[in-house]
Write a protein that holds these residues in place. Sequence first.
Motif, PDB file in Angstrom:
ATOM      1  N   SER A 108       1.538   7.806   3.897  1.00 58.52           N
ATOM      2  CA  SER A 108       0.591   6.770   4.008  1.00 58.52           C
ATOM      3  C   SER A 108      -0.804   6.706   5.191  1.00 58.52           C
ATOM      4  O   SER A 108      -1.824   6.272   4.435  1.00 58.52           O
ATOM      5  N   TYR A 109      -1.152   8.119   5.051  1.00 57.11           N
ATOM      6  CA  TYR A 109      -1.596   8.353   5.698  1.00 57.11           C
ATOM      7  C   TYR A 109      -3.504   8.964   5.476  1.00 57.11           C
ATOM      8  O   TYR A 109      -4.149   8.945   6.081  1.00 57.11           O
ATOM      9  N   GLY A 110      -2.649   8.688   4.439  1.00 58.53           N
ATOM     10  CA  GLY A 110      -4.541   8.658   3.167  1.00 58.53           C
ATOM     11  C   GLY A 110      -4.473   8.014   2.383  1.00 58.53           C
ATOM     12  O   GLY A 110      -5.339   7.882   1.405  1.00 58.53           O
ATOM     13  N   MET A 111      -3.545   7.197   2.539  1.00 56.91           N
ATOM     14  CA  MET A 111      -4.055   5.495   1.787  1.00 56.91           C
ATOM     15  C   MET A 111      -5.258   4.820   1.743  1.00 56.91           C
ATOM     16  O   MET A 111      -5.294   4.668   3.384  1.00 56.91           O
ATOM     17  N   PRO A 112      -5.957   4.244   0.714  1.00 60.67           N
ATOM     18  CA  PRO A 112      -6.897   2.965   0.919  1.00 60.67           C
ATOM     19  C   PRO A 112      -6.156   1.489   1.807  1.00 60.67           C
ATOM     20  O   PRO A 112      -5.229   1.974   1.275  1.00 60.67           O
ATOM     21  N   GLU A 113      -7.215   0.878   1.458  1.00 61.00           N
ATOM     22  CA  GLU A 113      -6.515  -0.477   1.818  1.00 61.00           C
ATOM     23  C   GLU A 113      -5.226  -1.153   1.041  1.00 61.00           C
ATOM     24  O   GLU A 113      -5.939  -0.451  -0.747  1.00 61.00           O
ATOM     25  N   ILE A 114      -4.491  -2.106   1.074  1.00 60.08           N
ATOM     26  CA  ILE A 114      -3.601  -2.147   0.016  1.00 60.08           C
ATOM     27  C   ILE A 114      -3.317  -3.805   0.411  1.00 60.08           C
ATOM     28  O   ILE A 114      -3.011  -4.464   1.445  1.00 60.08           O
ATOM     29  N   HIS A 115      -3.320  -4.460  -0.657  1.00 62.05           N
ATOM     30  CA  HIS A 115      -3.197  -5.610  -0.465  1.00 62.05           C
ATOM     31  C   HIS A 115      -1.765  -6.584  -1.775  1.00 62.05           C
ATOM     32  O   HIS A 115      -2.240  -7.784  -0.958  1.00 62.05           O
ATOM     33  N   SER A 116      -1.142  -5.828  -2.229  1.00 67.05           N
ATOM     34  CA  SER A 116      -0.227  -5.763  -2.889  1.00 67.05           C
ATOM     35  C   SER A 116       1.107  -5.248  -3.292  1.00 67.05           C
ATOM     36  O   SER A 116       0.838  -4.110  -2.984  1.00 67.05           O
ATOM     37  N   VAL A 117       2.112  -5.918  -3.089  1.00 66.67           N
ATOM     38  CA  VAL A 117       3.509  -4.784  -3.151  1.00 66.67           C
ATOM     39  C   VAL A 117       3.861  -5.753  -4.718  1.00 66.67           C
ATOM     40  O   VAL A 117       4.502  -6.609  -4.710  1.00 66.67           O
ATOM     41  N   THR A 118       4.673  -4.617  -5.519  1.00 72.21           N
ATOM     42  CA  THR A 118       4.861  -4.854  -7.173  1.00 72.21           C
ATOM     43  C   THR A 118       6.671  -4.563  -7.504  1.00 72.21           C
ATOM     44  O   THR A 118       6.885  -2.726  -6.453  1.00 72.21           O
ATOM     45  N   VAL A 119       7.774  -5.060  -7.745  1.00 71.22           N
ATOM     46  CA  VAL A 119       8.620  -4.508  -7.698  1.00 71.22           C
ATOM     47  C   VAL A 119       8.607  -4.416  -9.700  1.00 71.22           C
ATOM     48  O   VAL A 119       8.281  -5.865 -10.729  1.00 71.22           O
ATOM     49  N   PHE A 120       8.440  -3.310 -10.010  1.00 71.79           N
ATOM     50  CA  PHE A 120       8.508  -2.651 -10.996  1.00 71.79           C
ATOM     51  C   PHE A 120       9.757  -2.418 -12.323  1.00 71.79           C
ATOM     52  O   PHE A 120      10.492  -1.161 -11.651  1.00 71.79           O
ATOM     53  N   ASP A 121      10.156  -2.626 -13.659  1.00 72.58           N
ATOM     54  CA  ASP A 121      11.113  -2.837 -14.212  1.00 72.58           C
ATOM     55  C   ASP A 121      10.785  -0.968 -14.728  1.00 72.58           C
ATOM     56  O   ASP A 121       9.493  -0.772 -15.560  1.00 72.58           O
ATOM     57  N   PHE A 122      11.075   0.437 -14.224  1.00 69.11           N
ATOM     58  CA  PHE A 122      10.237   1.377 -14.784  1.00 69.11           C
ATOM     59  C   PHE A 122      11.327   2.387 -15.998  1.00 69.11           C
ATOM     60  O   PHE A 122      11.822   2.979 -16.076  1.00 69.11           O
ATOM     61  N   THR A 123      11.437   1.376 -16.907  1.00 70.88           N
ATOM     62  CA  THR A 123      11.675   1.066 -17.700  1.00 70.88           C
ATOM     63  C   THR A 123      11.270   1.136 -19.821  1.00 70.88           C
ATOM     64  O   THR A 123      10.733   0.325 -19.532  1.00 70.88           O
ATOM     65  N   ALA A 124      11.061   1.855 -20.160  1.00 65.54           N
ATOM     66  CA  ALA A 124      10.354   1.653 -21.278  1.00 65.54           C
ATOM     67  C   ALA A 124      11.161   1.557 -22.812  1.00 65.54           C
ATOM     68  O   ALA A 124      12.113   0.868 -22.341  1.00 65.54           O
ATOM     69  N   PRO A 125      10.195   0.867 -23.307  1.00 66.25           N
ATOM     70  CA  PRO A 125       8.768   1.182 -23.623  1.00 66.25           C
ATOM     71  C   PRO A 125       7.920   0.018 -22.656  1.00 66.25           C
ATOM     72  O   PRO A 125       7.155  -0.076 -22.702  1.00 66.25           O
ATOM     73  N   ASP A 126       8.878  -1.150 -21.878  1.00 64.34           N
ATOM     74  CA  ASP A 126       7.608  -2.496 -21.782  1.00 64.34           C
ATOM     75  C   ASP A 126       7.216  -2.405 -20.459  1.00 64.34           C
ATOM     76  O   ASP A 126       6.209  -2.448 -20.149  1.00 64.34           O
ATOM     77  N   PHE A 127       7.858  -1.690 -19.266  1.00 66.97           N
ATOM     78  CA  PHE A 127       7.580  -1.236 -17.915  1.00 66.97           C
ATOM     79  C   PHE A 127       7.340  -2.612 -17.366  1.00 66.97           C
ATOM     80  O   PHE A 127       5.841  -3.108 -16.702  1.00 66.97           O
ATOM     81  N   TYR A 128       7.958  -3.331 -17.448  1.00 67.88           N
ATOM     82  CA  TYR A 128       7.378  -4.874 -17.040  1.00 67.88           C
ATOM     83  C   TYR A 128       7.530  -5.222 -15.123  1.00 67.88           C
ATOM     84  O   TYR A 128       8.054  -4.293 -14.421  1.00 67.88           O
ATOM     85  N   HIS A 129       6.284  -5.567 -14.792  1.00 68.58           N
ATOM     86  CA  HIS A 129       6.574  -6.302 -13.229  1.00 68.58           C
ATOM     87  C   HIS A 129       7.902  -7.431 -13.449  1.00 68.58           C
ATOM     88  O   HIS A 129       7.095  -8.547 -13.288  1.00 68.58           O
ATOM     89  N   PHE A 130       8.717  -7.264 -12.383  1.00 66.11           N
ATOM     90  CA  PHE A 130       8.937  -8.534 -12.316  1.00 66.11           C
ATOM     91  C   PHE A 130       8.879  -9.824 -10.928  1.00 66.11           C
ATOM     92  O   PHE A 130       9.073 -10.569 -11.449  1.00 66.11           O
ATOM     93  N   GLY A 131       7.764  -8.644 -10.244  1.00 64.06           N
ATOM     94  CA  GLY A 131       7.173 -10.017  -9.095  1.00 64.06           C
ATOM     95  C   GLY A 131       6.869  -8.842  -8.021  1.00 64.06           C
ATOM     96  O   GLY A 131       6.806  -7.281  -8.332  1.00 64.06           O
ATOM     97  N   SER A 132       6.191  -9.870  -7.562  1.00 61.68           N
ATOM     98  CA  SER A 132       4.645  -8.779  -6.625  1.00 61.68           C
ATOM     99  C   SER A 132       4.268  -9.881  -5.389  1.00 61.68           C
ATOM    100  O   SER A 132       5.835 -11.055  -5.351  1.00 61.68           O
ATOM    101  N   ALA A 133       4.446  -9.609  -4.185  1.00 65.49           N
ATOM    102  CA  ALA A 133       3.809 -10.296  -3.065  1.00 65.49           C
ATOM    103  C   ALA A 133       2.847  -9.409  -2.598  1.00 65.49           C
ATOM    104  O   ALA A 133       1.921  -8.701  -3.006  1.00 65.49           O
ATOM    105  N   PRO A 134       1.582 -10.676  -1.941  1.00 63.94           N
ATOM    106  CA  PRO A 134       0.571 -10.769  -1.635  1.00 63.94           C
ATOM    107  C   PRO A 134       0.578 -10.204   0.036  1.00 63.94           C
ATOM    108  O   PRO A 134       1.622 -10.562   0.257  1.00 63.94           O
ATOM    109  N   LEU A 135      -0.125  -9.484   0.115  1.00 67.05           N
ATOM    110  CA  LEU A 135      -0.127  -8.675   1.416  1.00 67.05           C
ATOM    111  C   LEU A 135      -1.508  -9.294   2.596  1.00 67.05           C
ATOM    112  O   LEU A 135      -2.220  -9.501   2.627  1.00 67.05           O
ATOM    113  N   GLY A 136      -0.580  -9.501   3.561  1.00 67.52           N
ATOM    114  CA  GLY A 136      -1.411 -10.244   4.883  1.00 67.52           C
ATOM    115  C   GLY A 136      -1.067 -10.042   5.952  1.00 67.52           C
ATOM    116  O   GLY A 136       0.003  -9.885   6.607  1.00 67.52           O
TER     117      GLY A 136
END
Length: 136
Positions: A108-136
């Motif tokens: 975190s000490y080296g990250m730029p601004e972050i604006h959202s977070v995503t729950v990602f299904d890291f399973t080939a071949p599709d790699f689906y985004h299950f859901g996300s949240a805008p951050l504020g």
Amino acid sequence: MPSTTDADTGAPADLSAFEQQLPLHGEFVSQRTETAGEVEIARRSDGTVWATLTNFSTGSSPNLRLYLNEGALVKNADGAWSAESGAGYDIAANIGPSGSQQFEIPGSYGMPEIHSVTVFDFTAPDFYHFGSAPLG
């Protein structure tokens, strides 16, 4: 002598752009599958940064991951949610599909601004985004 705080935010100057945003909050929206709950990202008293998922639920996958996105979460013309362009940071592997959970955010000490977070299904071949949240 250089300033020890950022003139615009009052935050310590040695914090990354991401750390200067903290705390961040968001509520999940569904993408590929029904996803619900809240996320809070905050600095702890020991200086570490953690993401906390509360009342969280999403689809099942053998390899769910949590990503921080530089891009904001937007709804496209078809009504689907997606993160705008920008880098993504894999912060947690094998998250559970439900319940309250906490994950330390490495680097975190080296990250730029972050604006959202995503729950990602890291399973080939599709790699689906299950859901996300805008951050504020």
